[in-house]
Motif scaffolding. Structure first.
Motif, short mmCIF file in Angstrom:
data_model
loop_
_atom_site.label_atom_id
_atom_site.label_comp_id
_atom_site.label_asym_id
_atom_site.label_seq_id
_atom_site.Cartn_x
_atom_site.Cartn_y
_atom_site.Cartn_z
N LYS A 227 0.47 -1.19 -0.03
CA LYS A 227 -0.14 -0.21 -0.15
C LYS A 227 1.38 1.31 0.06
O LYS A 227 1.12 0.99 0.83
N SER A 228 0.64 2.28 -0.86
CA SER A 228 1.04 3.46 -1.04
C SER A 228 0.45 4.53 0.06
O SER A 228 -0.67 4.34 -0.30
N SER A 229 1.05 5.44 0.46
CA SER A 229 0.48 6.36 1.13
C SER A 229 1.61 7.69 1.94
O SER A 229 2.50 7.15 2.28
N GLY A 230 1.72 8.72 1.21
CA GLY A 230 2.21 10.37 0.86
C GLY A 230 4.25 9.12 1.33
O GLY A 230 4.86 9.76 1.66
N ASN B 164 5.72 6.52 0.73
CA ASN B 164 6.41 5.43 0.85
C ASN B 164 5.06 4.32 1.34
O ASN B 164 4.61 4.26 0.56
N THR B 165 5.53 3.20 0.26
CA THR B 165 4.87 1.49 0.58
C THR B 165 5.42 1.20 1.78
O THR B 165 6.08 0.78 1.56
N SER B 166 4.03 0.00 2.16
CA SER B 166 4.21 -0.18 3.15
C SER B 166 3.32 -1.62 2.53
O SER B 166 2.65 -1.60 1.32
N SER C 131 8.61 -1.49 5.00
CA SER C 131 8.20 -0.39 3.84
C SER C 131 9.58 0.71 3.32
O SER C 131 11.02 0.04 4.07
N ALA D 165 4.37 3.77 -6.05
CA ALA D 165 3.28 5.21 -6.38
C ALA D 165 1.98 3.71 -7.02
O ALA D 165 2.41 2.34 -7.32
N SER D 166 0.90 4.21 -6.51
CA SER D 166 -0.54 2.93 -6.72
C SER D 166 -0.08 3.09 -8.20
O SER D 166 -0.12 3.61 -8.81
N LYS E 253 -0.86 -0.97 -4.34
CA LYS E 253 -2.45 -0.90 -3.76
C LYS E 253 -2.47 1.14 -4.11
O LYS E 253 -1.54 1.69 -2.76
#
Lengths: 105, 153
Positions: free
Chosen positions: A11-14, A16-18, A76, A81-82, A105
């Protein structure tokens, strides 16, 4: 080639990808004995796992047989990116290899 | 067996074939799964094989998260986190296991020094996380009690 042993949730957010991933693998330690014959069951485990994003290695694991059955990893990294696709290469102790992909995602 | 020309040629040929195989699989060459370290039967030997040193410095900047008591030694969740900069790798050693080195994680630049996994523990023993950062070794350890062993038996 065994197909699709890896289950990946990325999952990508801000920026970063975890990533959480689980490999479906017996991870035979080579310490167990066959209940019938009393002989040791030979070791069979995932030895190396390399995760790449656009040809850049973002995570690499060298494993021993002390890693649990159906190994689980969470990590992470920056970037991703998504919709981006990650590539996972794995190598088994037998020398068998596999490559799988998963989208972020 | 005397070393004559024939055996030398043969040896070179086999060696060459092995090198050839590793060139064909650069991924494997890059990964460098350390056979000596993973097969070492003792923690110091495993550390020596992996790092050329068995004396990591205990550091508060390395955090090892593991349960105090693991009900099932086959699945012990372990998390290694480090706040150090320039982390290159993080490894997990389980002292009482038949082969103490459980896993080595390579942390490339851009990847957080925060990895979780699950390991097997044969018996109650000390779990040590060794973090290599800027060429130096740092560690954190924790005793984990196991009620049911995870290495067969």
């Amino acid at each position: 080639m065994a197909k699709g042993i890896l289950k990946v949730k990325a999952k990508s957010s801000g920026g970063n990808t975890s990533v959480k991933m689980m490999a479906k693998h017996v991870m035979e330690s080579g310490q167990r004995k066959d209940a019938k014959t009393g002989e040791l069951i030979p070791a069979l485990f995932l030895q190396t796992l390399i995760v790449k994003l656009a040809d850049k290695v973002v995570f690499e694991a060298n494993l021993g047989p002390a890693v649990s059955k159906n190994p689980y990893f969470a990590f992470s990294f920056e970037g991703g990116a998504s919709g981006d696709e990650m590539t996972m290469d794995w190598i088994e102790s037998t020398g068998k290899t596999g490559t799988e992909t998963a989208a972020i995602k | 067996m005397s070393i004559n020309r024939r055996t030398v040629v043969k040896a070179i040929a086999t060696g060459g074939a092995l090198i050839g195989a590793s060139v064909l699989m650069p991924k494997i060459a890059f990964a460098a799964w350390s056979k000596d370290a993973f097969q070492a039967k003792e923690q110091t030997a495993a550390m020596n094989a992996l790092f050329d040193s068995a004396t990591p410095e205990e550091s508060a900047e390395v955090t090892l998260k593991a349960p105090d008591i693991a009900e099932n030694g086959a699945v012990v969740p372990v998390t290694v986190v480090s706040t150090l900069s320039g982390v290159e790798s993080m490894s997990i050693f389980i002292e009482g296991n038949p082969s103490p080195l459980a896993a080595e994680f390579i942390i490339p630049a851009g990847t957080k020094a925060d990895v979780s996994t699950r390991v097997r523990m044969g018996k109650s023993t000390k779990v040590t996380a060794v973090v290599k950062a800027n060429g130096k070794l740092y560690s954190a350890a924790k005793e984990v009690k196991v009620t049911i062993g995870g290495c067969g038996g």
